[in-house]
Every structure is written in C-alpha cells, then in structure tokens.
Scaffold this motif. Structure first.
Motif, PDB file in Angstrom:
ATOM      1  N   PHE A 197      36.109  45.674  45.046  1.00  0.00           N
ATOM      2  CA  PHE A 197      35.321  46.879  45.307  1.00  0.00           C
ATOM      3  C   PHE A 197      34.663  46.807  46.685  1.00  0.00           C
ATOM      4  O   PHE A 197      34.783  47.730  47.487  1.00  0.00           O
ATOM      5  CB  PHE A 197      34.262  47.065  44.218  1.00  0.00           C
ATOM      6  CG  PHE A 197      33.318  48.196  44.495  1.00  0.00           C
ATOM      7  CD1 PHE A 197      33.729  49.509  44.328  1.00  0.00           C
ATOM      8  CD2 PHE A 197      32.026  47.949  44.935  1.00  0.00           C
ATOM      9  CE1 PHE A 197      32.865  50.564  44.583  1.00  0.00           C
ATOM     10  CE2 PHE A 197      31.153  48.996  45.196  1.00  0.00           C
ATOM     11  CZ  PHE A 197      31.575  50.310  45.022  1.00  0.00           C
ATOM     12  N   THR A 255      36.014  39.107  40.565  1.00  0.00           N
ATOM     13  CA  THR A 255      37.173  39.618  41.302  1.00  0.00           C
ATOM     14  C   THR A 255      37.048  41.117  41.511  1.00  0.00           C
ATOM     15  O   THR A 255      37.327  41.621  42.601  1.00  0.00           O
ATOM     16  CB  THR A 255      38.480  39.294  40.549  1.00  0.00           C
ATOM     17  OG1 THR A 255      38.574  37.882  40.401  1.00  0.00           O
ATOM     18  CG2 THR A 255      39.692  39.827  41.282  1.00  0.00           C
ATOM     19  N   TRP A 256      36.615  41.827  40.485  1.00  0.00           N
ATOM     20  CA  TRP A 256      36.451  43.279  40.607  1.00  0.00           C
ATOM     21  C   TRP A 256      35.434  43.608  41.695  1.00  0.00           C
ATOM     22  O   TRP A 256      35.636  44.514  42.498  1.00  0.00           O
ATOM     23  CB  TRP A 256      36.015  43.900  39.296  1.00  0.00           C
ATOM     24  CG  TRP A 256      36.961  43.685  38.160  1.00  0.00           C
ATOM     25  CD1 TRP A 256      38.271  43.309  38.236  1.00  0.00           C
ATOM     26  CD2 TRP A 256      36.660  43.796  36.776  1.00  0.00           C
ATOM     27  NE1 TRP A 256      38.808  43.198  36.983  1.00  0.00           N
ATOM     28  CE2 TRP A 256      37.838  43.489  36.061  1.00  0.00           C
ATOM     29  CE3 TRP A 256      35.518  44.121  36.068  1.00  0.00           C
ATOM     30  CZ2 TRP A 256      37.902  43.512  34.685  1.00  0.00           C
ATOM     31  CZ3 TRP A 256      35.570  44.141  34.691  1.00  0.00           C
ATOM     32  CH2 TRP A 256      36.759  43.845  34.002  1.00  0.00           C
ATOM     33  N   TRP A 257      34.320  42.884  41.696  1.00  0.00           N
ATOM     34  CA  TRP A 257      33.287  43.124  42.699  1.00  0.00           C
ATOM     35  C   TRP A 257      33.825  42.828  44.104  1.00  0.00           C
ATOM     36  O   TRP A 257      33.578  43.568  45.046  1.00  0.00           O
ATOM     37  CB  TRP A 257      32.047  42.276  42.401  1.00  0.00           C
ATOM     38  CG  TRP A 257      30.965  42.471  43.408  1.00  0.00           C
ATOM     39  CD1 TRP A 257      30.553  41.575  44.346  1.00  0.00           C
ATOM     40  CD2 TRP A 257      30.178  43.647  43.602  1.00  0.00           C
ATOM     41  NE1 TRP A 257      29.558  42.126  45.103  1.00  0.00           N
ATOM     42  CE2 TRP A 257      29.299  43.401  44.669  1.00  0.00           C
ATOM     43  CE3 TRP A 257      30.127  44.890  42.979  1.00  0.00           C
ATOM     44  CZ2 TRP A 257      28.385  44.332  45.129  1.00  0.00           C
ATOM     45  CZ3 TRP A 257      29.210  45.822  43.432  1.00  0.00           C
ATOM     46  CH2 TRP A 257      28.366  45.550  44.495  1.00  0.00           C
ATOM     47  N   PRO A 281      34.898  40.082  36.403  1.00  0.00           N
ATOM     48  CA  PRO A 281      33.918  40.872  37.157  1.00  0.00           C
ATOM     49  C   PRO A 281      33.727  40.409  38.599  1.00  0.00           C
ATOM     50  O   PRO A 281      33.520  41.229  39.487  1.00  0.00           O
ATOM     51  CB  PRO A 281      32.627  40.727  36.362  1.00  0.00           C
ATOM     52  CG  PRO A 281      33.056  40.325  34.996  1.00  0.00           C
ATOM     53  CD  PRO A 281      34.332  39.570  35.162  1.00  0.00           C
ATOM     54  N   GLY A 331      43.417  41.958  39.870  1.00  0.00           N
ATOM     55  CA  GLY A 331      42.367  41.914  38.851  1.00  0.00           C
ATOM     56  C   GLY A 331      42.622  42.768  37.639  1.00  0.00           C
ATOM     57  O   GLY A 331      41.670  43.188  36.977  1.00  0.00           O
ATOM     58  N   GLY A 369      44.786  46.201  43.581  1.00  0.00           N
ATOM     59  CA  GLY A 369      43.720  45.862  42.643  1.00  0.00           C
ATOM     60  C   GLY A 369      44.274  45.442  41.297  1.00  0.00           C
ATOM     61  O   GLY A 369      43.787  44.498  40.663  1.00  0.00           O
ATOM     62  N   TRP A 370      45.323  46.134  40.865  1.00  0.00           N
ATOM     63  CA  TRP A 370      45.984  45.813  39.589  1.00  0.00           C
ATOM     64  C   TRP A 370      46.558  44.400  39.628  1.00  0.00           C
ATOM     65  O   TRP A 370      46.365  43.611  38.710  1.00  0.00           O
ATOM     66  CB  TRP A 370      47.086  46.831  39.346  1.00  0.00           C
ATOM     67  CG  TRP A 370      47.911  46.577  38.129  1.00  0.00           C
ATOM     68  CD1 TRP A 370      49.009  45.783  38.038  1.00  0.00           C
ATOM     69  CD2 TRP A 370      47.707  47.128  36.823  1.00  0.00           C
ATOM     70  NE1 TRP A 370      49.507  45.810  36.759  1.00  0.00           N
ATOM     71  CE2 TRP A 370      48.729  46.624  35.998  1.00  0.00           C
ATOM     72  CE3 TRP A 370      46.770  47.992  36.289  1.00  0.00           C
ATOM     73  CZ2 TRP A 370      48.829  46.963  34.665  1.00  0.00           C
ATOM     74  CZ3 TRP A 370      46.885  48.324  34.953  1.00  0.00           C
ATOM     75  CH2 TRP A 370      47.900  47.813  34.158  1.00  0.00           C
ATOM     76  N   GLY A 373      40.732  46.552  35.554  1.00  0.00           N
ATOM     77  CA  GLY A 373      39.425  46.606  36.217  1.00  0.00           C
ATOM     78  C   GLY A 373      39.545  46.485  37.719  1.00  0.00           C
ATOM     79  O   GLY A 373      38.822  47.144  38.476  1.00  0.00           O
ATOM     80  N   GLY A 374      40.462  45.653  38.175  1.00  0.00           N
ATOM     81  CA  GLY A 374      40.699  45.502  39.611  1.00  0.00           C
ATOM     82  C   GLY A 374      41.250  46.767  40.229  1.00  0.00           C
ATOM     83  O   GLY A 374      40.869  47.147  41.346  1.00  0.00           O
ATOM     84  N   ALA A 426      38.296  49.236  40.373  1.00  0.00           N
ATOM     85  CA  ALA A 426      37.336  48.826  41.405  1.00  0.00           C
ATOM     86  C   ALA A 426      37.879  49.106  42.799  1.00  0.00           C
ATOM     87  O   ALA A 426      37.158  49.595  43.674  1.00  0.00           O
ATOM     88  CB  ALA A 426      37.002  47.340  41.247  1.00  0.00           C
ATOM     89  N   SER A 427      39.151  48.811  43.010  1.00  0.00           N
ATOM     90  CA  SER A 427      39.764  49.035  44.318  1.00  0.00           C
ATOM     91  C   SER A 427      39.806  50.514  44.669  1.00  0.00           C
ATOM     92  O   SER A 427      39.457  50.916  45.794  1.00  0.00           O
ATOM     93  CB  SER A 427      41.180  48.462  44.344  1.00  0.00           C
ATOM     94  OG  SER A 427      41.142  47.069  44.147  1.00  0.00           O
TER      95      SER A 427
END
Length: 181
Positions: A17, A12-14, A10, A80, A76-77, A83-84, A87-88
């Motif tokens: 994002f 990394t996703w944030w 999460p 992360g 993003g992939w 999810g990455g 988010a991206s």
C-alpha cells in the motif's frame, strides 16, 4: 513464488500500500511509466515477486481488456494474495482519485470565474481534437461497418442530447456482447 489466495500478511499489505501510494502521484503518463521502480522495490529490494511473476503481471494486464493499471493489482496478488491486490490497487488509485475529485469540486464551486471558464473553453477543442485523432488512428482497425454507424450515432447523441454517457457505454457493451459490433 505467488502468495496463496488468503495469505494473511498485514505487514506485506502495508508495504505494498505505502509503496504504490508513494508512486501514485509520480505516475505522469500512467502507472506503466513507473515499472522500473516497481521492479527495483518489489523484486530486488523486498523479494515479494520473482522476475517471472513481475513480467507475468505486466503481460497479463496488457493483454487483458480494461485499464493498464491492472498490473498493479496482479503484482499485489502475487506478493500478498487477495489482501495484497486490494492494498496495491487502493495505494495506486487513492491519491490520483482524491486529486481528481478535489479539483472537480474546486472547479464546480468556481464555475463562473473567468479563468475557470477560459480554461474549460480552451480545453474543449483540445479534447475534441484528441478524440478525433484517436478515432482516426483506430479507423483502419474497425472491421465492421456497424461499428462506424454506432460511433456516429453515439457522437450525435452526445452532441445533441443530454443522455448520460454511462448509458451509452452500457448500450455499447450490450451491443458488443450480443455480437452486433
């Protein structure tokens, strides 16, 4: 260096994002114009991607059919997992989509104002001119006469009927999948 498919990250996703959200509104000319800043942040500062992953994401997205912004999802992939990627893509698409939707609603409620009508009337020939210029540039690459026929038929349908454009795009996709063009 790629993250596993189901990496639970999460933070990394944030980070992805927020980074792509902040870049989105600066992407005049498309997301590709911001590649140097993406590299600085994702590779140099955060170490989420290797140089190889970064360049692979851009190369793969440029080679694939569809919008060029797909490289953001690949970054993003790589950084992360699934999810990455989500988010991206959400970060890069949310602001520009919100602005476009907001502006179109604003225009729809002011359709009768002289300034709005003047803008729309002025942009119509510009749009037609850009489409014709694009067609002219693509013309030498068209190998099948059927593609020219299809383009002419679609142009007449758009000009003379109110057939929803999505149906014409879908019909073109079906004809392409069937090998007609």
């Amino acid at each position: 260096m790629s993250a596993p498919l189901w990496a639970w990250a999460p933070d990394t996703w944030w980070t992805l994002f927020v980074h792509f959200l902040s870049l989105s509104l600066m992407a005049i000319g498309g997301a590709i114009t911001l590649v140097p800043d993406m590299h600085r942040r994702l590779v140099d500062d955060l170490g989420l991607l290797s140089d190889t992953d970064f360049t692979s994401a851009i190369a793969l997205a440029q080679a694939a059919p569809g919008p060029n912004v797909l490289f953001v999802g690949l970054m993003g992939w790589y950084g992360g997992g699934l999810g990455g990627a989500l988010a991206s893509m959400l970060g890069i698409m949310l602001p520009s989509t919100a602005v476009a939707l907001g502006f179109s609603r604003w225009v729809a409620t002011r359709r009768e104002q002289i300034g709005v009508r003047a803008f729309q009337m002025g942009m119509a020939p510009v749009t037609v001119g850009l489409l014709l210029a694009t067609g002219w540039l693509l013309l030498p690459s068209i190998e099948h006469p059927r593609a020219l026929l299809l383009a002419a038929v679609v142009a007449v349908l758009v000009w003379r009927t109110r057939v929803p454009l999505i149906w014409l795009v879908g019909a073109g996709g079906v004809l392409g999948a069937l090998g007609w063009v």
